[in-house]
Design a protein around this motif. Structure first.
Motif, mmCIF file in Angstrom:
data_model
loop_
_atom_site.group_PDB
_atom_site.id
_atom_site.type_symbol
_atom_site.label_atom_id
_atom_site.label_comp_id
_atom_site.label_asym_id
_atom_site.label_seq_id
_atom_site.Cartn_x
_atom_site.Cartn_y
_atom_site.Cartn_z
ATOM 1 N N UNK A 31 0.881 -1.157 0.000
ATOM 2 C CA UNK A 31 0.000 0.000 0.000
ATOM 3 C C UNK A 31 0.926 1.217 0.000
ATOM 4 N N UNK A 32 0.774 2.083 -0.973
ATOM 5 C CA UNK A 32 1.697 3.206 -1.111
ATOM 6 C C UNK A 32 1.058 4.475 -0.561
ATOM 7 N N UNK A 33 1.687 5.025 0.456
ATOM 8 C CA UNK A 33 1.276 6.331 0.991
ATOM 9 C C UNK A 33 2.353 7.331 0.570
ATOM 10 N N UNK A 34 1.991 8.243 -0.325
ATOM 11 C CA UNK A 34 3.015 9.130 -0.906
ATOM 12 C C UNK A 34 3.409 10.263 0.025
ATOM 13 N N UNK A 35 2.583 10.536 1.027
ATOM 14 C CA UNK A 35 2.887 11.665 1.910
ATOM 15 C C UNK A 35 2.391 12.989 1.367
ATOM 16 N N UNK A 36 1.714 12.970 0.212
ATOM 17 C CA UNK A 36 1.221 14.226 -0.371
ATOM 18 C C UNK A 36 -0.131 14.635 0.220
ATOM 19 N N UNK A 37 -0.768 13.710 0.944
ATOM 20 C CA UNK A 37 -2.000 14.064 1.652
ATOM 21 C C UNK A 37 -2.037 13.254 2.950
ATOM 22 N N UNK A 38 -3.074 13.474 3.765
ATOM 23 C CA UNK A 38 -3.158 12.694 5.003
ATOM 24 C C UNK A 38 -4.111 11.505 4.851
ATOM 25 N N UNK A 39 -4.643 11.292 3.640
ATOM 26 C CA UNK A 39 -5.514 10.142 3.398
ATOM 27 C C UNK A 39 -4.735 8.840 3.362
ATOM 28 N N UNK A 40 -5.437 7.710 3.393
ATOM 29 C CA UNK A 40 -4.767 6.417 3.461
ATOM 30 C C UNK A 40 -4.027 6.099 2.169
ATOM 31 N N UNK A 41 -3.123 5.081 2.217
ATOM 32 C CA UNK A 41 -2.365 4.662 1.050
ATOM 33 C C UNK A 41 -3.215 3.872 0.068
ATOM 34 N N UNK A 42 -2.694 3.703 -1.150
ATOM 35 C CA UNK A 42 -3.376 2.947 -2.201
ATOM 36 C C UNK A 42 -2.434 1.845 -2.687
ATOM 37 N N UNK A 74 9.582 -6.963 -2.308
ATOM 38 C CA UNK A 74 8.158 -7.247 -2.130
ATOM 39 C C UNK A 74 7.681 -6.728 -0.773
ATOM 40 N N UNK A 75 6.661 -5.887 -0.832
ATOM 41 C CA UNK A 75 6.157 -5.263 0.401
ATOM 42 C C UNK A 75 5.127 -6.148 1.098
ATOM 43 N N UNK A 76 4.590 -7.138 0.387
ATOM 44 C CA UNK A 76 3.664 -8.121 0.972
ATOM 45 C C UNK A 76 2.552 -7.469 1.791
ATOM 46 N N UNK A 77 1.936 -6.475 1.191
ATOM 47 C CA UNK A 77 0.776 -5.864 1.844
ATOM 48 C C UNK A 77 1.113 -4.800 2.866
ATOM 49 N N UNK A 78 2.403 -4.601 3.122
ATOM 50 C CA UNK A 78 2.805 -3.582 4.092
ATOM 51 C C UNK A 78 2.720 -2.178 3.506
ATOM 52 N N UNK A 79 3.052 -1.211 4.347
ATOM 53 C CA UNK A 79 2.953 0.190 3.938
ATOM 54 C C UNK A 79 4.286 0.658 3.351
ATOM 55 N N UNK A 80 4.213 1.248 2.149
ATOM 56 C CA UNK A 80 5.386 1.836 1.497
ATOM 57 C C UNK A 80 5.232 3.348 1.608
ATOM 58 N N UNK A 81 6.163 4.006 2.252
ATOM 59 C CA UNK A 81 5.973 5.435 2.544
ATOM 60 C C UNK A 81 7.314 6.163 2.554
ATOM 61 N N UNK A 82 7.274 7.494 2.542
ATOM 62 C CA UNK A 82 8.536 8.226 2.660
ATOM 63 C C UNK A 82 9.237 7.833 3.950
ATOM 64 N N UNK A 83 10.564 7.794 3.939
ATOM 65 C CA UNK A 83 11.295 7.463 5.157
ATOM 66 C C UNK A 83 10.878 8.380 6.296
ATOM 67 N N UNK A 84 10.887 7.836 7.502
ATOM 68 C CA UNK A 84 10.594 8.668 8.673
ATOM 69 C C UNK A 84 11.733 9.669 8.873
ATOM 70 N N UNK A 507 13.078 18.138 -1.764
ATOM 71 C CA UNK A 507 14.025 17.054 -2.020
ATOM 72 C C UNK A 507 13.610 15.719 -1.419
ATOM 73 N N UNK A 508 12.968 15.756 -0.269
ATOM 74 C CA UNK A 508 12.514 14.515 0.351
ATOM 75 C C UNK A 508 11.286 14.779 1.214
ATOM 76 N N UNK A 509 10.729 13.714 1.780
ATOM 77 C CA UNK A 509 9.542 13.877 2.628
ATOM 78 C C UNK A 509 8.270 13.439 1.931
ATOM 79 N N UNK A 510 8.369 13.061 0.636
ATOM 80 C CA UNK A 510 7.199 12.554 -0.093
ATOM 81 C C UNK A 510 7.694 11.602 -1.182
ATOM 82 N N UNK A 511 6.822 10.684 -1.602
ATOM 83 C CA UNK A 511 7.163 9.788 -2.700
ATOM 84 C C UNK A 511 6.640 10.413 -3.988
ATOM 85 N N UNK A 512 7.518 11.045 -4.744
ATOM 86 C CA UNK A 512 7.136 11.695 -5.999
ATOM 87 C C UNK A 512 8.357 11.687 -6.905
#
Ligand code: ZN
Length: 553
Positions: A31-42, A74-84, A507-512
């Motif tokens: 599930x990819x959460x890009x960090x561009x909004x506060x809604x859930x990942x897709x 393989x993320x196997x259903x986990x959350x893929x997001x910008x690094x903390x 430069x960072x903080x979002x997946x884009x």
């Protein structure tokens, strides 16, 4: 007539290059959460090349980037997001702590003494014992430790172990002697020395500005020891998905260690280093001579203090502590000093971050920031308040209006929430760790841990911000529950919020596409978990600059 290559041609060439380019790395099945909004990942796929994000899309869109040499994670259903990103750490200190005596969860004075005894037994005589991070609020009756508790178990080693908030520390007699401190030693301004009421002899506890009396006597670590501590801290951060941090109250020796690590190509996290505010002149000179650094190791700015902490009863409030009649905390520096230093640093173009815990400390620093900004004119300066812990309601909207970063640590809320009611009473706790109110006031919120004060693990911070369940289990529906926030809001404060707070949001903080490939893959989708089990999520992969720096064993 020959024409120079037009913008259209340049664009076509770069498009062709991009089309032909294969990814070094592709992350699928998450599930990819890009960090561009506060809604859930897709559901989605992320492609990485040359250290940057090439594309985010569905598997059909990404398929054309997959070549023979592309590594598939393989993320196997986990959350893929910008690094903390952790907006407030004492990162190099953390590396020392990882190898030091661990007193954090010593639940009784006896346990505290036993751990120091065991640790001291393995040290060579004369070696200083520091760190510790004890917490007397865990002990029945919460007595402060004294030197006579530990003198007999640490006869050959000076000891100066700090409370976990870093605002007080316990010295044994060997350390007090080594430092030349006696009953005749004056108490420094902005500090306290616990003394025997009849003799005036120091009892072992030194607070805030008085801590320097003892710590100056301890030999500084060698560069090799510092590098080894930094290496330990980097490995720890990678295992927790932390890909960037702001190292607060760093020393020049810490900065040198980061630069050596950068030179050796061993950085696995991006750091903004904040040096002491009162040294702003030297920091400004260093920046004008050799620049801020690069996207791995940068001088972020300067960090100062208004007050102490609530745990050490040195936070600066308008009204007295509820459990300490007539006493409302202390300022570590005078208002005049703070104004001079902040004004100087700002006119030199440095970003300023200042620690403020009590409501009066926060009101004061906001007033200083406001007047400095007015005096020096409009500029994108992004002043920061570190902790912004106890706010009067009227101060909350000022963070949004002035675009001042509240740099906050949600784990403190579930830790301090165990005992804050007795210290500040039922009214002031309503706007303590006021995450909800600050977001609603459009404040540029950034989250962190304050490691070593709290654990570095950002998943614990998300859990704390979303549930506000105190560590003692006494607030199952949340401590001051109206200040809870959502998973997406907490993640945003841990990613984009921190990027903005260090001028790195492009430069960072979002997946884009085009941003650095600083990515964390969690084993679970935080958006799909019941809040109470958020803290069980673990890191599967940590990727920084397109390189996998941690894989879950
Ligand atoms: Zn701190």
């Amino acid at each position: 007539m020959r024409r120079p290559p037009s913008a259209v041609c340049t664009l076509l060439v770069s498009l062709l290059l991009a089309c032909g380019r294969k990814a070094d790395l592709v992350i699928t099945g998450g599930m990819v959460w890009t960090g561009l909004s506060t809604g859930r990942g897709q559901p989605g796929v992320v492609a990485v090349a040359d250290g940057k994000i090439l594309a985010v899309g569905d598997s059909a869109e990404i398929a054309r980037y997959v070549g023979a040499k592309t590594e598939i994670l393989r993320a196997e259903g986990g959350l893929v997001m910008p690094g903390f990103a952790d907006g407030h750490t004492h990162f190099v200190d953390g590396g020392f702590q990882l190898a030091s005596v661990d007193l954090r969860d010593a639940a009784t004075p006896e346990e505290f003494i036993r751990r120091l005894k065991d640790y001291a037994a393995e040290r060579i005589p004369g070696e200083w014992i520091t760190g510790g991070d004890w917490d007397h609020e865990r002990w029945p009756g919460a007595p402060l430790p004294q030197r006579d508790w530990i003198d007999s178990v640490t006869p050959n080693n000076p000891v100066f172990v700090n409370r976990l908030d870093g605002h007080m520390a316990l010295a044994n007699t060997a350390a007090i002697r080594a430092a030349g401190v006696t009953r005749n030693t004056a108490t420094p301004a902005g500090g306290e020395i616990a003394r025997d009421p009849s003799t005036g002899e120091p009892l072992g506890i030194f607070k805030d500005q008085a801590m320097g009396l003892i710590s100056q006597a301890a030999p500084p670590p060698t560069p090799e020891q510092r590098d080894a501590a930094l290496a330990r801290a980097l490995a720890h951060a990678a295992s927790l998905g932390v890909t960037a941090t702001a190292n607060m109250s760093a020393s020049w020796a810490d900065l040198a260690s980061y630069r050596r690590m950068r030179q050796a190509g061993r950085m696995t996290l991006r750091v903004a280093v904040y040096l002491p505010l009162d040294q702003w002149r030297a920091v400004a000179e260093s920046v004008s001579r050799s620049g801020q650094g690069d996207d791995w190791v940068r001088i972020g700015g300067v960090k100062g203090y208004v007050d102490g902490s609530a745990g050490s009863r040195t936070a600066y409030f308008f009204e007295p502590f509820s459990d300490s009649a007539g006493y409302a905390g202390l300022m570590q520096h005078s208002e005049a000093e703070l104004r001079t230093w902040i004004g100087g640093a700002d006119s030199a173009g440095l970003q300023v971050a200042v620690h403020a815990i009590g409501d009066r400390a926060n009101a004061l620093i906001l007033a200083i920031y406001d007047s400095v900004a007015r005096a020096h004119g409009a500029r994108d300066r992004r002043f920061r308040v570190e902790h912004a812990q106890h706010l009067r309601p009227q101060e909350i909207p000022r963070f949004g209006a002035l675009r001042v970063v509240p740099s906050m640590q949600p784990y403190h809320a579930i830790d301090d929430g165990r005992w804050l009611l007795k210290r500040i009473g039922p009214v002031r706790i309503r706007t303590t760790y006021a995450f909800r109110s600050l977001i609603d006031a459009d404040a540029p919120l950034a989250f962190g841990s304050d490691w070593t004060v709290a654990p570095l693990d950002p998943v614990l911070g998300v859990y704390a911000a979303v549930t506000r369940r105190t560590l003692d289990g006494r607030n199952p529906r949340g401590w001051v529950p109206e200040q809870k926030i959502t998973v997406g809001e907490a993640l945003r404060a841990y990613t984009y919020g921190n990027a903005w707070a260090v001028f790195m949001e492009q430069k960072w903080g979002a997946l884009a596409a085009g941003r650095y490939a600083d990515i964390v893959v969690l084993d679970r989708d935080l958006f799909a978990l019941p809040p109470d089990s958020l803290d069980g999520a673990k890191v599967r992969y940590t990727i920084v600059g397109g390189k996998v720096v941690y894989r879950k064993p």
